[in-house]
Enzyme design. Structure first.
Site, PDB file in Angstrom:
ATOM      1  CG  HIS A 566      -2.082  -0.986   1.008  1.00  0.00           C
ATOM      2  ND1 HIS A 566      -2.105  -2.220   1.602  1.00  0.00           N
ATOM      3  CD2 HIS A 566      -3.218  -0.898   0.274  1.00  0.00           C
ATOM      4  CE1 HIS A 566      -3.209  -2.861   1.247  1.00  0.00           C
ATOM      5  NE2 HIS A 566      -3.904  -2.082   0.438  1.00  0.00           N
ATOM      6  CD  GLN A 780      -4.272 -13.556  -5.490  1.00  0.00           C
ATOM      7  OE1 GLN A 780      -4.619 -13.162  -4.388  1.00  0.00           O
ATOM      8  NE2 GLN A 780      -4.127 -12.730  -6.521  1.00  0.00           N
TER       9      GLN A 780
HETATM   10 ZN    ZN Z   1      -6.240   0.625  -2.127  1.00  0.00          ZN
END
Ligand code: ZN
Length: 904
Positions: A566, A780
């Site tokens: 992030h 996933q």
């Molecule tokens: Zn984000």
């Protein structure tokens, strides 16, 4: 016409009616006439005369009425003294109250010089003009210390007489009669009559009269004394309550303090248990009868999918939702239970009483609850202890703005009696106190928020986000170019630089869904970000000062922490995908330039200051952010952070917007950034799908566009879904990109898992457990199937231009699935090997089972354990190690559990 005889005859024949008629019409009237406040005594005391029996009983009746009317004590005693001075022919009378100050007894004048013609106001001694006698001075003092009546025919011969007061008042005392007034053994007052008018001294008969009427004085003073004591007790109670509030200052968590206050006073409440329901106050009031709602709760109503709330409401129109109940069980083993998101059938709510109280703001005192028809109290014992609900007292908790913030309900007075008026009063002052001090969203909550905000802000400042003077030169090199600072340059001069250094949008591929940041430096991404504003043609249109635009985007890049996933790259990618969805995906057709600018800005800001841990972790680690924001914790922080930057004049790209435009962009950013909370994704799915369906009913694309452009709510829903599509866009990138990015996402999850294990001492969920890293392909696939597929399928169906994203997603699904199968085959092989007890041979066979064409590429990535460990080198653990462990909080919905761990 009924004559007297007929009436008489009827009444004789119907005695029941006669009695009823009399009771209704006459008995109350007779009594109320007697007790009429305006009724003056029938005895004329303007002239002295001997009392008849009737007159004396009239006087007695007056006194009783005074007591019954609960007059001011002094007034009642004054009335009595007037009568007494009349009956004893005393020139004047006085009352001295006994008291102790600093352990020394004294007497103070309270009623002075009362005679039969006096006015109360003239005789009542105000505290600042009272005459105070020590007990060793004067006849009054002597009476108080000897506690005996004295009748002194000639004061000049009394050894106790003191001339002091006579000199003061220019009066000559000749004879007197004084009597102590006691409450049991306690001295209360001394009453004194001075100077007999029709004789040389007070007589034995006067003593008799005084003694007789003293009973009344005693009664009056006792009533007064009791109410005084009660008053003291109440005040003492209040002091205790307030001192309990002292502990509040030490803490910041509102509910903990609320709880502490209630716990501290539990002994005074004199009941078996009590339960406090806290009302959801998150909806802030915007008008006299209107509250704002979260957009995700409001949309379904605006879209007509959910009927507007029609359940019970508070008197000021708020929905009644008890978001938390705290039960205090004081019988048997003391216990306190905090129930977040209580069910409607929770024992304290099931009766319907708390809702009724919240709805009407009434105090409800119910005895024999099991028999109550209106409320449905549980009749059977509530638990193994056999405890049942008997008497119930329920009150609203009201804050200073007169809003009902909760309901407190008390059960079963300890002595088994019903709750009485006293209890109502006590509980009322308690709930008032709680409402005012603790749950006052106006003051306390704000203070609390300010405190948290301050901490967070300091944190931000420490991270010194703002683009520095030297840093801006890396983009706007005005020193080198023009020999001056950017703020000394003309816009044209700055533009000249920008035209030169900003990337070509074709070359940089910022208009492509397959844009890849790998080859770009972070500074390149800043430049690409600036370029997007030019492509949107908003720089000139909204007069964004160039220097401000550069500083803003640069500061955003600094506002992102250098963590595994992030980071600024992710922030930029989301902004870029938003830009591409608008431009290349043709979604711009529904939005104004202003709205597009807000959306791209929201994308760039959406994860700023992310710490590499999700919302659940903030809760579990008791991060101040979790105390500040009740839901969508990190998202609200990213939003606040972004808006804080925009409040800085030097960074405010919106500074030249008018008020309305400014409100629009901020409103859209509010929605867009909060919408990246995946927990909210499920709330908007079907609404978005319906919009896509609706678009298919239009044959003419222009008509549809015109329709949509005016549909504010629909546009907001599309925008919110676009944010999700952008946030998850790594999953829809070419496999070379997706396979790498997925690993960095996973690596950040594993880092959080490490923190949970070490700091919180908890076992992380499989997705965050690096020991289960071989599950990544499976996770996933699940993520694509449950979350992502819908987004890109619907967007491709909506706008065919977006299909490249779906194609890549489906390809990635295949790739992950292949890896999953390789892994599963391996596991299966191991299992099989165990079964056949031919481990080594079977294991080797298992490895060969991998699909030959993919074997080479996958072998690298599917060597589960090795890859993650390598990534672990870039750990963000240090970043978050400061987070202290704390007891985990209950999370009430499964949805949060499921999705918050997926938040990207
Ligand atoms: Zn984000």
């Amino acid at each position: 016409m009924v004559d007297a005889a007929a009436a008489e005859q009827f009444l004789d024949a119907n005695p029941q009616f006669a009695k009823q008629y009399y009771d209704i019409n006459f008995r109350p009237k007779v009594i109320s006439d007697l007790l009429d406040n305006n009724r003056k005594t029938a005895v004329n005391i303007s002239t002295f005369h001997d009392l008849t029996m009737v007159e004396e009983s009239e006087i007695v009746f007056d006194l009783v009425r005074d007591i019954q009317d609960n007059l001011q004590m002094e007034k009642s005693v004054f009335n009595l003294m007037k009568h007494l001075s009349f009956m004893m022919r005393a020139d004047r009378m006085s009352l001295f109250m006994y008291r102790q100050r600093n352990g020394v007894a004294e007497l103070a004048t309270r009623l002075f010089n009362v005679n039969k013609d006096s006015l109360f106001e003239d005789c009542l001694v105000q505290p600042d003009s009272e005459i105070v006698y020590p007990l060793d001075i004067g006849i009054v003092g002597h009476v108080a210390s000897s506690k005996k009546m004295v009748n002194i025919p000639d004061v000049s011969e009394s050894p106790h007489y003191s001339e002091f007061v006579d000199e003061l008042t220019e009066y000559k005392t000749k004879n007197l009669l004084a009597v102590p007034i006691m409450n049991g053994k306690d001295m209360v007052a001394v009453m004194m009559a001075i100077n007999k008018l029709d004789g040389p001294r007070f007589t034995d008969k006067d003593e008799e009269i005084l003694n007789k009427y003293l009973n009344f004085v005693n009664l009056m003073l006792r009533v007064f004394h009791l109410s005084y004591l009660h008053n003291c007790e109440t005040r003492r109670g209040q002091v205790l309550l307030w001192s309990a509030s002292k502990v509040f200052e030490e803490l910041t968590d509102i509910e903990r303090q609320f709880h502490k206050a209630l716990y501290t006073v539990r002994a005074f409440l004199n009941c078996d248990r009590y339960s406090v329901g806290l009302l959801d106050m998150t909806k802030t009031k915007v008008g006299p009868h209107r509250y704002t709602q979260e957009f995700f709760d409001l949309w379904p109503v605006l879209m007509g999918e959910v009927p507007p709330y029609e359940g019970p409401k508070t008197p000021d129109g708020r929905e009644i939702i008890f978001y938390k109940v705290i039960d205090y069980i004081l019988h048997g083993k003391e216990e306190i239970k905090v129930i977040p998101g209580p069910d409607a059938d929770h024992w304290a709510l099931a009766s319907g009483l708390p809702i009724y109280v919240a709805e009407n703001g009434l105090i409800c005192n119910i005895m024999n609850a099991a028999q109550d028809d209106f409320f449905n109290f549980q009749k059977e014992p509530l638990d193994n202890s056999g405890w049942t609900i008997k008497n119930v007292l329920s009150l609203p908790i009201v804050n200073k703005k007169e809003e009902i913030v909760g309901v407190a309900t008390f059960y079963n007075r300890k002595d088994g009696k019903p709750f009485d008026e006293m209890d109502e009063t006590l509980m009322e002052s308690l709930t008032q106190f709680l409402g005012w001090s603790v749950l006052n969203p106006d003051t306390y909550d704000r203070m609390n928020k300010l405190e948290n905000r301050k901490d967070i802000f300091q944190d931000m400042v420490m991270y010194h986000v703002k683009c520095r003077k030297d840093e801006i030169q890396s983009v706007l090199n005005t020193r080198e170019r023009w020999g001056k600072e950017p703020d000394e340059c003309e816009e044209e001069e700055l533009q000249e630089i920008l035209t030169e250094i900003l990337p070509n949008s074709k070359k940089s591929e910022i208009l492509e869904f397959h844009f890849c940041d790998f080859e770009h430096s972070e500074l390149d991404l800043v430049k690409c970000g600036i370029q997007m504003y030019y492509e949107l043609k908003v720089v000139d249109k909204f007069h964004i000062p160039r220097e401000v635009l550069v500083r803003f985007i640069y500061s955003l890049s600094k506002g992102y922490r250098r963590i595994t996933y992030h980071n600024w790259r992710h922030g930029f990618n989301v902004g870029q995908t938003m830009f591409t969805l608008l431009m290349t995906g043709d979604l711009k057709r529904y939005f104004t330039d202003l709205e597009c600018m807000a959306m791209v800005t929201a994308g760039l800001c959406h994860d700023i200051d992310h710490r590499g841990t999700n919302n659940l972790y903030q809760l579990k680690s008791a991060n101040p952010l979790a105390k500040l924001h009740g839901s969508s914790i990190m998202e609200r922080h990213h939003l606040e952070f972004g808006k804080t930057l925009l409040r800085e004049e030097s960074l405010n790209i919106y500074q030249n917007l008018n008020r309305r435009q400014h409100d629009t962009v901020i409103h859209l950013m509010d929605i867009a950034i909060i919408a990246t909370d995946l927990a909210l994704y499920f709330k908007k799915r079907t609404m978005f799908q319906k919009i896509v369906d609706q678009s298919k009913t239009y044959e003419n694309w222009n008509d549809w566009t015109k329709y949509m452009m005016l549909e504010t709510t629909r546009k907001e829903i599309v925008m919110a879904m676009m944010m999700t599509a952008c946030d998850l866009s790594a999953i829809a990138k070419p496999w070379e990109i997706q396979s790498k990015v997925a690993l960095s996402v996973a690596a950040e999850f594993w880092e959080q898992g490490d923190l949970e294990r070490t700091v919180l001492e908890q076992q992380p969920i499989p997705m965050m457990d690096r020991n289960k890293s071989e599950d990544l392909p499976k996770l996933q696939c699940g993520f694509i199937d449950f979350v992502c597929a819908f987004v890109y399928k619907e967007f491709s169906r909506f706008h065919v231009e977006i299909t490249p994203m779906l194609d890549r997603l489906l390809n990635n699904r295949k790739e992950w699935n292949a890896l999953k199968e390789v892994h599963e085959a391996k596991v299966a092989a191991i299992e099989a090997a165990k079964k056949s007890k031919e481990e080594e041979t079977q294991n080797a066979a298992g490895a060969k089972q991998a699909s030959p064409e993919r074997c080479r590429t996958h072998a690298e990535r599917s060597t589960e354990v090795r890859v993650p460990r390598r990534l672990h080198v870039h750990s963000a653990a240090d970043e978050c190690a400061r987070v202290r462990p704390a007891a985990p909080r209950l999370i009430d919905t499964i949805v949060v559990n499921l999705t918050s761990s997926w938040s990207l």
